[in-house]
Structures are given as structure tokens and as C-alpha cells.
Write a protein that holds these residues in place. Structure first.
Motif, PDB file in Angstrom:
ATOM      1  N   GLY A 291       0.781  -1.231   0.000  1.00  0.00           N
ATOM      2  CA  GLY A 291       0.000   0.000   0.000  1.00  0.00           C
ATOM      3  C   GLY A 291       0.811   1.280   0.000  1.00  0.00           C
ATOM      4  N   VAL A 292       2.142   1.179  -0.051  1.00  0.00           N
ATOM      5  CA  VAL A 292       2.984   2.368  -0.019  1.00  0.00           C
ATOM      6  C   VAL A 292       2.755   3.230  -1.262  1.00  0.00           C
ATOM      7  CG1 VAL A 292       5.366   3.230   0.024  1.00  0.00           C
ATOM      8  CG2 VAL A 292       4.713   1.258   1.433  1.00  0.00           C
ATOM      9  N   GLY A 293       2.739   2.600  -2.437  1.00  0.00           N
ATOM     10  CA  GLY A 293       2.554   3.342  -3.680  1.00  0.00           C
ATOM     11  C   GLY A 293       1.219   4.064  -3.715  1.00  0.00           C
ATOM     12  N   GLN A 294       0.158   3.363  -3.353  1.00  0.00           N
ATOM     13  CA  GLN A 294      -1.166   3.985  -3.344  1.00  0.00           C
ATOM     14  C   GLN A 294      -1.227   5.151  -2.358  1.00  0.00           C
ATOM     15  OE1 GLN A 294      -4.428   1.206  -2.999  1.00  0.00           O
ATOM     16  NE2 GLN A 294      -3.303  -0.320  -4.197  1.00  0.00           N
ATOM     17  N   ALA A 295      -0.680   4.952  -1.169  1.00  0.00           N
ATOM     18  CA  ALA A 295      -0.691   6.024  -0.160  1.00  0.00           C
ATOM     19  C   ALA A 295       0.097   7.229  -0.655  1.00  0.00           C
ATOM     20  CB  ALA A 295      -0.112   5.513   1.163  1.00  0.00           C
ATOM     21  N   LEU A 296       1.234   6.989  -1.264  1.00  0.00           N
ATOM     22  CA  LEU A 296       2.075   8.072  -1.763  1.00  0.00           C
ATOM     23  C   LEU A 296       1.390   8.829  -2.898  1.00  0.00           C
ATOM     24  CD1 LEU A 296       4.845   9.333  -1.294  1.00  0.00           C
ATOM     25  CD2 LEU A 296       5.830   7.588  -2.781  1.00  0.00           C
ATOM     26  N   ILE A 297       0.756   8.114  -3.803  1.00  0.00           N
ATOM     27  CA  ILE A 297       0.044   8.765  -4.912  1.00  0.00           C
ATOM     28  C   ILE A 297      -1.139   9.566  -4.378  1.00  0.00           C
ATOM     29  CG2 ILE A 297      -1.336   8.368  -6.998  1.00  0.00           C
ATOM     30  CD1 ILE A 297       0.600   5.954  -7.539  1.00  0.00           C
ATOM     31  N   ARG A 298      -1.897   9.009  -3.469  1.00  0.00           N
ATOM     32  CA  ARG A 298      -3.028   9.753  -2.880  1.00  0.00           C
ATOM     33  C   ARG A 298      -2.531  11.028  -2.186  1.00  0.00           C
ATOM     34  NH1 ARG A 298      -5.142   4.405  -1.522  1.00  0.00           N
ATOM     35  NH2 ARG A 298      -6.911   4.032  -2.910  1.00  0.00           N
ATOM     36  N   TYR A 299      -1.430  10.918  -1.481  1.00  0.00           N
ATOM     37  CA  TYR A 299      -0.837  12.076  -0.813  1.00  0.00           C
ATOM     38  C   TYR A 299      -0.474  13.147  -1.842  1.00  0.00           C
ATOM     39  CZ  TYR A 299       2.237  14.667   2.374  1.00  0.00           C
ATOM     40  OH  TYR A 299       2.816  15.645   3.143  1.00  0.00           O
ATOM     41  N   GLY A 300       0.160  12.736  -2.927  1.00  0.00           N
ATOM     42  CA  GLY A 300       0.521  13.665  -3.992  1.00  0.00           C
ATOM     43  C   GLY A 300      -0.701  14.289  -4.645  1.00  0.00           C
ATOM     44  N   LEU A 301      -1.728  13.495  -4.892  1.00  0.00           N
ATOM     45  CA  LEU A 301      -2.958  14.021  -5.503  1.00  0.00           C
ATOM     46  C   LEU A 301      -3.602  15.079  -4.604  1.00  0.00           C
ATOM     47  CD1 LEU A 301      -4.453  10.678  -6.858  1.00  0.00           C
ATOM     48  CD2 LEU A 301      -3.712  12.637  -8.257  1.00  0.00           C
ATOM     49  N   THR A 302      -3.629  14.815  -3.308  1.00  0.00           N
ATOM     50  CA  THR A 302      -4.199  15.788  -2.364  1.00  0.00           C
ATOM     51  C   THR A 302      -3.407  17.084  -2.383  1.00  0.00           C
ATOM     52  OG1 THR A 302      -5.078  14.025  -0.964  1.00  0.00           O
ATOM     53  CG2 THR A 302      -4.770  16.174   0.067  1.00  0.00           C
ATOM     54  N   ASP A 303      -2.078  16.979  -2.398  1.00  0.00           N
ATOM     55  CA  ASP A 303      -1.237  18.172  -2.457  1.00  0.00           C
ATOM     56  C   ASP A 303      -1.489  18.954  -3.747  1.00  0.00           C
ATOM     57  OD1 ASP A 303       1.327  19.684  -1.435  1.00  0.00           O
ATOM     58  OD2 ASP A 303       1.630  19.302  -3.569  1.00  0.00           O
ATOM     59  N   LEU A 304      -1.538  18.269  -4.872  1.00  0.00           N
ATOM     60  CA  LEU A 304      -1.786  18.945  -6.152  1.00  0.00           C
ATOM     61  C   LEU A 304      -3.136  19.661  -6.133  1.00  0.00           C
ATOM     62  CD1 LEU A 304      -0.518  16.268  -8.694  1.00  0.00           C
ATOM     63  CD2 LEU A 304       0.600  18.428  -8.111  1.00  0.00           C
ATOM     64  N   GLN A 305      -4.138  18.983  -5.594  1.00  0.00           N
ATOM     65  CA  GLN A 305      -5.474  19.578  -5.501  1.00  0.00           C
ATOM     66  C   GLN A 305      -5.428  20.862  -4.670  1.00  0.00           C
ATOM     67  OE1 GLN A 305      -8.374  17.065  -3.537  1.00  0.00           O
ATOM     68  NE2 GLN A 305      -9.902  17.650  -5.079  1.00  0.00           N
ATOM     69  N   LYS A 306      -4.710  20.846  -3.558  1.00  0.00           N
ATOM     70  CA  LYS A 306      -4.571  22.038  -2.711  1.00  0.00           C
ATOM     71  C   LYS A 306      -3.846  23.163  -3.448  1.00  0.00           C
ATOM     72  CE  LYS A 306      -4.513  19.587   1.686  1.00  0.00           C
ATOM     73  NZ  LYS A 306      -3.660  19.111   2.803  1.00  0.00           N
ATOM     74  N   GLN A 307      -2.993  22.812  -4.401  1.00  0.00           N
ATOM     75  CA  GLN A 307      -2.247  23.802  -5.183  1.00  0.00           C
ATOM     76  C   GLN A 307      -3.075  24.350  -6.354  1.00  0.00           C
ATOM     77  OE1 GLN A 307       0.809  24.766  -4.113  1.00  0.00           O
ATOM     78  NE2 GLN A 307       0.546  23.290  -2.470  1.00  0.00           N
ATOM     79  N   GLY A 308      -4.316  23.872  -6.512  1.00  0.00           N
ATOM     80  CA  GLY A 308      -5.181  24.354  -7.581  1.00  0.00           C
ATOM     81  C   GLY A 308      -5.054  23.594  -8.888  1.00  0.00           C
ATOM     82  N   VAL A 309      -4.364  22.468  -8.856  1.00  0.00           N
ATOM     83  CA  VAL A 309      -4.240  21.647 -10.060  1.00  0.00           C
ATOM     84  C   VAL A 309      -5.599  20.990 -10.317  1.00  0.00           C
ATOM     85  CG1 VAL A 309      -3.072  19.657 -11.099  1.00  0.00           C
ATOM     86  CG2 VAL A 309      -1.785  21.299  -9.699  1.00  0.00           C
ATOM     87  N   GLU A 310      -6.030  21.009 -11.574  1.00  0.00           N
ATOM     88  CA  GLU A 310      -7.363  20.537 -11.928  1.00  0.00           C
ATOM     89  C   GLU A 310      -7.400  19.116 -12.451  1.00  0.00           C
ATOM     90  OE1 GLU A 310      -9.351  23.895 -14.191  1.00  0.00           O
ATOM     91  OE2 GLU A 310      -7.283  24.615 -13.943  1.00  0.00           O
ATOM     92  N   MET A 311      -6.253  18.628 -12.945  1.00  0.00           N
ATOM     93  CA  MET A 311      -6.243  17.339 -13.603  1.00  0.00           C
ATOM     94  C   MET A 311      -4.900  16.647 -13.394  1.00  0.00           C
ATOM     95  SD  MET A 311      -6.680  16.843 -17.746  1.00  0.00           S
ATOM     96  CE  MET A 311      -7.704  18.282 -17.749  1.00  0.00           C
ATOM     97  N   ALA A 312      -4.954  15.336 -13.159  1.00  0.00           N
ATOM     98  CA  ALA A 312      -3.743  14.523 -13.025  1.00  0.00           C
ATOM     99  C   ALA A 312      -3.773  13.461 -14.123  1.00  0.00           C
ATOM    100  CB  ALA A 312      -3.693  13.863 -11.654  1.00  0.00           C
ATOM    101  N   LEU A 313      -2.622  13.240 -14.728  1.00  0.00           N
ATOM    102  CA  LEU A 313      -2.496  12.233 -15.782  1.00  0.00           C
ATOM    103  C   LEU A 313      -1.312  11.329 -15.481  1.00  0.00           C
ATOM    104  CD1 LEU A 313      -3.269  15.170 -17.315  1.00  0.00           C
ATOM    105  CD2 LEU A 313      -3.667  13.526 -19.126  1.00  0.00           C
ATOM    106  N   THR A 314      -1.337  10.144 -16.052  1.00  0.00           N
ATOM    107  CA  THR A 314      -0.198   9.236 -15.974  1.00  0.00           C
ATOM    108  C   THR A 314      -0.265   8.280 -17.145  1.00  0.00           C
ATOM    109  OG1 THR A 314       1.136   7.896 -14.465  1.00  0.00           O
ATOM    110  CG2 THR A 314      -1.226   7.421 -14.504  1.00  0.00           C
ATOM    111  N   TYR A 315       0.812   7.544 -17.327  1.00  0.00           N
ATOM    112  CA  TYR A 315       0.907   6.547 -18.382  1.00  0.00           C
ATOM    113  C   TYR A 315       1.468   5.297 -17.745  1.00  0.00           C
ATOM    114  CZ  TYR A 315       2.429   4.440 -22.825  1.00  0.00           C
ATOM    115  OH  TYR A 315       2.629   3.599 -23.884  1.00  0.00           O
ATOM    116  N   GLY A 316       0.587   4.315 -17.518  1.00  0.00           N
ATOM    117  CA  GLY A 316       1.037   3.125 -16.814  1.00  0.00           C
ATOM    118  C   GLY A 316      -0.026   2.046 -16.771  1.00  0.00           C
ATOM    119  N   ASP A 317       0.092   1.160 -15.803  1.00  0.00           N
ATOM    120  CA  ASP A 317      -0.771  -0.004 -15.654  1.00  0.00           C
ATOM    121  C   ASP A 317      -2.160   0.414 -15.145  1.00  0.00           C
ATOM    122  OD1 ASP A 317      -2.014  -2.397 -15.012  1.00  0.00           O
ATOM    123  OD2 ASP A 317      -0.458  -3.073 -13.637  1.00  0.00           O
TER     124      ASP A 317
END
Length: 179
Positions: free
Chosen positions: A95-121
Motif C-alpha cells: 500500500g505504499v505506492g497507493q498512499a504516496l500517490i493519494r498524498y501527492g494528488l491531495t497536495d496537487l489539488q490544494k495547489q489548484g491543479v485541476e487534472m492529473a495524468l499518468t501513463y502506466g498499468d
């Protein structure tokens, strides 16, 4: 486990983690490629276009994710692209990867970022809210070897909407080898 925004003094640890993790899972060539990508992103991307998050146990970095700004030719929406992501082999599946990504998404959202993208599984990234999108919905910066891996999510209450025109990623990522 402690999650945090990485400071530049951790860049060599993040680069080493990326290299070691990808070497363990994909071989030395891929490890060197992703290690070089991480180093390039960390040293050439302007700070306002870069967000790096780490997971630590004690003082050891056990996971890292790198977000870089994705710009649209005809749209002013704020977007960031997640790549690369690495969790040390002994911490994978916990669960480390999921927790880290969720943490990053929350931070981006607080910074006013509207959309997150990735290229992966898709099976992994769908667990943290990413959904498959088509290349016609949002054009990737480079042609995709695996179009099913082009994923996005809205960080606002609005649903994802198509974006016309081309996209531009961090120069370090703008190479066909990564797409």
C-alpha cells in the motif's frame, strides 16, 4: 511510514531509488534509463513545474513519485503528469505506492491543479482514481506504445473533459523511449 514533499537535498536518493527499483523489476538497461530520467527531471525541471513526494521508514526512502506540469496548447487548465513512480521491492504490495500517490494528488489539488495524468498499468492506477482516456480526448506528448495506459482523473468536482490541441510535458520526459 512518513509521507512528505521531497526537498532537493533528497534528489540523489530519489534517483538511486528509481534506478535500483527498475533494475530489480525490469533489468539494468531499464533501471539506468529510469534513473537517468529521474535525475534529468530533478535537475532540469523548473521548481514551479515539479512536485516530488517520498515515503520514508526511519530515514530511508522506500518510495518516490515525481509529478511534472503538463501544458496544453489551447487550454489553461492546470495539469500534472505522474512519472516515474518507484517503491523498493521489499515495500511493494503493502500500500505504499497507493498512499504516496493519494498524498501527492491531495497536495496537487490544494495547489489548484485541476487534472492529473499518468501513463502506466490501468489495474494499478485505477485503485487511486485514474481512468483510461483516449488519445483523442487528451493528446499525449508522444505517440503511445500502449494506448490503454493513458490515464487521467479530475481533481475538481467537474468530470474530465476533452482538451483540444497538443500537450507539452517536461523536456526530460519528451522522448519516445518513455512513451
Amino acid at each position: 511510514m512518513h509521507l512528505s514533499l521531497a526537498t532537493p537535498d533528497r534528489n540523489s536518493e530519489v534517483t538511486d531509488l528509481m534506478r535500483r527499483t527498475f533494475t530489480a523489476s525490469e533489468g539494468a538497461e531499464e533501471g539506468n534509463l529510469i534513473g537517468a530520467l529521474a535525475q534529468d527531471l530533478l535537475t532540469t525541471t523548473p521548481s514551479q513545474d515539479l512536485r516530488v513526494f517520498i515515503a520514508t521508514a526511519e530515514t530511508d526512502v522506500m518510495g518516490a513519485i515525481i509529478w511534472t506540469r503538463l501544458q496544453f496548447e489551447t487550454n489553461t487548465r492546470q495539469a500534472f503528469l505522474l512519472s516515474p513512480v518507484a517503491i523498493t521491492p521489499e515495500w511493494q504490495g503493502k500500500g505504499v505506492g497507493q498512499a504516496l500517490i493519494r498524498y501527492g494528488l491531495t497536495d496537487l489539488q490544494k495547489q489548484g491543479v485541476e487534472m492529473a495524468l499518468t501513463y502506466g498499468d490501468p489495474s494499478f492506477y485505477s485503485k487511486v482514481g485514474f481512468q483510461p482516456i483516449t488519445e483523442s480526448m487528451i493528446k499525449p506528448p508522444q505517440p503511445l506504445a500502449h494506448p490503454e495506459g493513458w490515464l487521467a482523473q479530475s481533481l475538481t468536482s467537474a468530470t474530465l473533459q476533452p482538451v483540444e490541441g497538443t500537450t507539452r510535458c517536461a523536456p526530460a520526459l519528451n522522448h519516445p523511449d518513455y512513451w
